[in-house]
Design an enzyme around this catalytic site. Structure first.
Site, PDB file in Angstrom:
ATOM      1  CD  GLU A 161      16.887 -15.320  27.588  1.00 40.35           C
ATOM      2  OE1 GLU A 161      15.636 -16.271  27.707  1.00 40.35           O
ATOM      3  OE2 GLU A 161      17.550 -15.451  29.117  1.00 40.35           O
ATOM      4  CD  GLU A 198      10.052 -18.646  32.286  1.00 43.79           C
ATOM      5  OE1 GLU A 198      10.406 -18.026  30.972  1.00 43.79           O
ATOM      6  OE2 GLU A 198       9.646 -20.209  32.555  1.00 43.79           O
TER       7      GLU A 198
HETATM    8  N1  TRP Z   1      12.972 -18.184  31.019  1.00 46.17           N
HETATM    9  C1  TRP Z   1      13.897 -17.008  31.985  1.00 46.17           C
HETATM   10  C2  TRP Z   1      14.712 -17.384  30.920  1.00 46.17           C
HETATM   11  O1  TRP Z   1      15.384 -17.962  30.560  1.00 46.17           O
HETATM   12  C3  TRP Z   1      12.869 -16.469  33.140  1.00 46.17           C
HETATM   13  C4  TRP Z   1      12.434 -15.383  33.331  1.00 46.17           C
HETATM   14  C5  TRP Z   1      12.459 -14.538  32.471  1.00 46.17           C
HETATM   15  C6  TRP Z   1      11.538 -15.118  34.295  1.00 46.17           C
HETATM   16  N2  TRP Z   1      11.568 -13.615  33.376  1.00 46.17           N
HETATM   17  C7  TRP Z   1      11.060 -14.136  34.313  1.00 46.17           C
HETATM   18  C8  TRP Z   1      10.943 -16.570  35.325  1.00 46.17           C
HETATM   19  C9  TRP Z   1      10.145 -13.979  35.022  1.00 46.17           C
HETATM   20  C10 TRP Z   1      10.219 -15.692  36.146  1.00 46.17           C
HETATM   21  C11 TRP Z   1       9.914 -14.470  36.160  1.00 46.17           C
HETATM   22  O2  TRP Z   1      15.753 -18.103  32.099  1.00 46.17           O
HETATM   23 ZN    ZN Z   2      16.206 -19.387  30.586  1.00 44.12          ZN
END
Ligand code: TRP
Ligand code: ZN
Length: 897
Positions: A304, A127
């Site tokens: 998460e 992500e």
């Molecule tokens: N989705 C992750 C959360 O639960 C966010 C995240 C984790 C993220 N690592 C990342 C976003 C690296 C951008 C880049 O919040």
């Molecule tokens: Zn999140």
């Protein structure tokens, strides 16, 4: 940035993907030199896409393409083209299998996006757009596919090979290698893909779901940390049970795994069935981790896990919809933490964070709606606006509908959109459809940036025995949004009689969305929808004191002309716990601002005795009820903490950093001096030598004791230095050691000089092999408000334990200094600004995501005096003049300058 300006992506240009990927088969051959990724994609043209023979454009980062074929036929070099970011195939059939083979070098990947090495292990972060650094793909969340992944690696170096879903086959191959195949039965977007390989240990447990299925739970880490995993496991099981009870959501795979990695850009990542965590959000042990750390682990593990439904089963159509999963999931984790501990204290901490971090963002050059309209680099939009304000927006829906109807809404949302990639609008529509309500105006929260301001006034008519609240709402302009439409928001109020009891509320007003009355508690939730509105209550026998915006029912600023006496009254009697705290904060803000004025006009400083009296009352309460359990010590501790400098700055038109700091310190000193005896009694009453437990009651007791300690250390008195040192030497848990060390380090007293150096050295030597504790060691020094801290921080950059490859370390030193050490960062010399800009410039080539995130404080220049504005903007200009700046840093710097 000398090159062409980076491209902006706009929400309004969204189009459905021209191709779909039904199946994704990956074979990842991990190697120290070159890792090979062989990908087979079963693709077809999207029947919903525009007609016509569009070319196939795949996303790809720095990939070394070795081979490409369609339906088994190798392509010639004139059948495709490659640029820095794409692989374009000019002519592809209706349906086909695309096979590619690429080579990558994870060991050289310092951006920590895609496949990289953290210490000795391989891991991934996909992500938002990291998957394209692993293979050519349609790397967008509305392309969902079934994955089958085979990992091949040296068996002795990487005995554990993990990916999403279930492991379905394994075996050995020549050269000491082995392989494991994982199959994920659920379709997912590429950003939820994960892979881990390493020499890992794990703990294992089991959870039986509401339908009786047994789920295997495993938490992995490098061997040295295997003794710090129990708290995460407990938190996970609590979260799984909570999501069943509160949302009716059951886990779907047979196995759920968490892996702790040291080098990680953010907190944690919800990859399907294989969450990857920053060590800071999973490891916890009494002697190495503070109560805050324990609470963070609990909250992030839950966050998460909750994403499995709010994010994974129902995902985002595009990255503009990020708040669909993040705002909702933060709301879910906040409610979970509230249920696990002190609900009121959780709420006030969340609000304090919102006001000190998100409000400034919403008032600055990077202000954006929770659903942004455009971005250059999506990584820059993982913001407190998308997360925390997004959570407030979901919370407002919850408040407007009430818990039962909110649940009907989420049931419909999950049911209707299971397996889909959807929008924030779909979420709101589900809430409307499930309940027959109209949230058209409420949608302004998704499209308009800025913090609304509520200006409230009241009128009591003694003859008619009626009480009227008049509310004017407004919202300042934000970049690209001059004029704002009024917001629809729940405005929760109560009216206190002279004995401090809630009046029973009577009103004919049609705008009341709900009335709650239990015991002595009575609140009304008013629907604010217009820029000016009045609400009249009848049968009010005497002029009440209004309790406004109870439990912070909307993310707004509230203006009401409370007298200090009214605030003291609310502090003691408001049936709404949040507003008891809030009244105390308002009183403190008022008094501190008065002192700021005295300092600015060179008058003698005098601290209003009413604030001290109010603190005395709180302290007395905690002495009187020390044993009987009638008080929440966490709440007492919170009420004794003065509003932070960031919030005080946020409340000023032009923040006078030095006056704010000095005023706040003088107020604290006055409290400490006048209440010395009582604070010491509370401190002693709350000492404990029982073994550490992270229970709510124990955490509260430690918090209260340590708030007292911090006060006791303010006046110049060596006996307290001894007390502090003894706590540092003799505590059985990190919460107390940390509090004592901070108090010593922050002490201005000369007598503290030697003990503080000694304590820092001892602490370092004891914990030199515990990276997370060393982070604390760096950060305690970085946030010290005493003069000379920047020189210390600069020296620490050269310390043998400082390492720019581990984001936690950079955050502990550089980001902690810039974002938490207001007085030193904003030193009038501009040295703090130059320091931060230097670090951003140095960090950018290796880790742009992190460089852009630590840059934040420089963009808040609007709040400060002209000289500081010039210095801050000068540093932004200097950053912009650097060649080959990343998109990440370019976007923040260019939009801020
Ligand atoms: N989705 C992750 C959360 O639960 C966010 C995240 C984790 C993220 N690592 C990342 C976003 C690296 C951008 C880049 O919040
Ligand atoms: Zn999140």
């Amino acid at each position: 940035m000398k090159e062409a300006q980076p491209k902006t992506t706009h929400l309004k240009e969204y189009e459905v993907p021209p191709f779909l990927i039904e199946e994704t088969e990956l074979r990842v051959e991990l190697d120290e030199e070159q890792t090979h990724v062989k990908t087979s994609l079963k693709m077809k043209r999207n029947p919903d896409a525009k007609k016509g023979k569009l070319p196939l454009v795949l996303d790809g980062g720095e990939l070394d393409l070795k081979e490409i074929s369609i339906d088994g036929r190798l392509l010639l070099s004139n059948e495709y083209s490659l640029d820095d970011e794409h692989l374009t195939l000019f002519d592809v059939p209706q349906q086909f299998v695309l096979e590619t083979s690429v080579a990558i070098k994870p060991q050289e990947n310092t951006s920590l996006e895609g496949l990289y090495k953290s210490g000795d292990m391989f891991c991934t972060q996909c992500e938002a757009e990291g998957f394209r650094n692993i293979t050519y793909y349609l790397d967008r969340p509305d392309v969902m596919s079934r994955y089958r992944t085979t990992i091949v690696a040296d068996k002795s170096l990487y005995p554990v090979l993990l990916s999403n879903g279930n492991d379905v086959a394994r075996g050995e191959s020549e050269g000491g290698k082995h392989w494991v195949t994982w199959e994920d039965p659920f379709k997912k977007p590429a950003y939820l893909f994960a892979l881990v390989a390493g020499d890992l240990q794990h703990i294992e447990d089991e959870f039986t779901t509401c339908s009786g299925r047994s789920i295997t739970l495993k938490i992995y880490t490098e061997p040295a940390n295997a003794n710090k995993l129990d708290h995460a496991m407990t938190s996970l099981k609590n979260a799984m049970a909570w999501d069943e009870q509160v949302y009716g959501r059951e886990y779907d795979l047979d196995i759920f795994m968490i892996v702790a990695v040291e080098s990680f850009n953010m907190g944690a990542m919800e990859n399907k069935g294989l969450n990857i965590f920053n060590t800071s959000c999973v490891l916890a042990r009494a002697d190495t981790t503070t109560d805050r750390g324990y609470q963070r682990v609990e909250g992030v593990v839950a966050h998460e896990y909750f994403h499995n439904w709010s994010g994974n089963r129902v995902t985002c159509r595009d990255w503009f919809q990020l708040s669909l999963k993040e705002g909702f999931t933060v709301f879910r984790d906040q409610r979970f933490s509230a249920d696990m501990g002190s609900a009121t204290v959780c709420r006030l901490e969340d609000v304090a964070f919102l006001r000190s971090a998100q409000f400034p963002e919403d008032a600055g050059p990077m202000a954006h709606p929770i659903r942004p309209d455009s971005y250059i680099e999506i990584n820059n939009f993982y913001t407190t606006t998308v997360y925390e304000k997004g959570a407030e927006v979901v919370r407002m829906i919850h408040t407007l509908l009430g818990p039962e109807r909110f649940r009907q809404g989420t049931d419909l949302y999950f049911d209707r959109h299971d397996g889909q990639a959807v929008t924030t609008d779909d979420f709101v529509t589900a809430m409307e459809d499930a309940n027959g309500v109209d949230l058209r105006q409420f949608r302004n929260w998704y499209s308009q940036a800025g913090t609304p301001l509520l200006n409230v006034s009241s009128e009591y008519d003694e003859d008619a025995q009626s009480y009227t609240l008049k509310v004017i709402q407004s919202c300042q302009a934000t970049p690209g949004q001059e004029h704002k439409e009024p917001f629809h928001l729940p405005f929760s109020v109560g009216l206190l009689d002279s004995a401090g009891k809630d009046f029973a509320l009577n009103t004919e007003d049609a705008h009341v969305s709900s009335m709650s009355q239990d015991g002595t508690h009575c609140s009304a939730v008013l629907n604010l929808t217009e820029s000016e509105q009045q609400f009249t209550f009848t049968d009010v026998e005497a002029r009440p004191v209004p309790s406004l915006l109870r439990n912070f029912s909307a993310p707004v600023k509230l203006e009401y002309d409370y007298s200090r006496d009214e605030l003291m009254f609310l502090m003691s009697y408001d049936s709404d716990g949040f507003n008891r705290w809030e009244a105390g904060q308002r009183l403190a803000v008022d008094v501190i601002q008065e002192v700021v004025g005295q300092i600015q006009s060179a008058q003698p400083v005098s601290v209003d005795g009413r604030l001290i009296k109010a603190c005395q009352a709180i302290v007395d309460q905690s002495i009187d009820h020390h044993q009987d359990g009638k008080i929440d010590k966490a709440m007492i501790a919170a009420m004794l903490v003065m509003p932070g400098e960031a919030y005080l700055a946020e409340l000023s038109a032009v923040a006078d950093v030095e006056a704010i700091h000095s005023a706040r310190e003088q107020v604290r000193l006055a409290i400490a001096t006048d209440l010395k005896g009582s604070l010491l009694s509370v401190y002693k009453l709350n000492l404990s030598d029982k073994p550490y437990e992270p229970t709510g009651v124990d955490i509260a007791q430690r918090a209260l004791k340590n708030v007292c300690l911090a006060y006791l250390m303010l006046p110049e008195k060596s006996e307290m230095v001894n007390l502090c040192q003894s706590q540092f030497d003799n505590s059985n848990n990190m919460t107390d050691v940390d509090a004592a060390l901070r108090a010593l380090v922050n002490a201005a007293d000369e007598k503290a000089l030697e003990p503080k150096e000694k304590a820092l050295t001892e602490f370092y030597n004891k914990w030199v092999h515990e990276p997370l504790v060393l982070d604390q060691w760096f950060s305690i020094q970085a946030v010290c408000p005493l003069p000379g801290t920047l020189e210390k921080v600069t020296a620490l950059l050269g310390h043998e334990a400082y390492d720019t490859k581990v984001p936690n370390r950079v955050r502990a030193l550089v980001a902690a200094f810039a974002s938490q050490n207001t007085i030193n960062f904003h030193h009038s010399s501009g040295d703090g600004y130059r320091f931060l800009a230097d670090q951003v410039i140095r960090m950018d080539p290796s880790n742009p995501l992190l460089a852009a995130r630590i840059l934040g404080p420089l963009s808040r220049w609007r709040k400060y005096d002209e000289a500081r504005q010039r210095l801050m903007r000068g540093e932004l200009e200097r950053i912009l003049s650097v060649d080959d700046l990343s998109k990440d840093v370019y976007e923040i710097a260019s939009k801020s300058v």
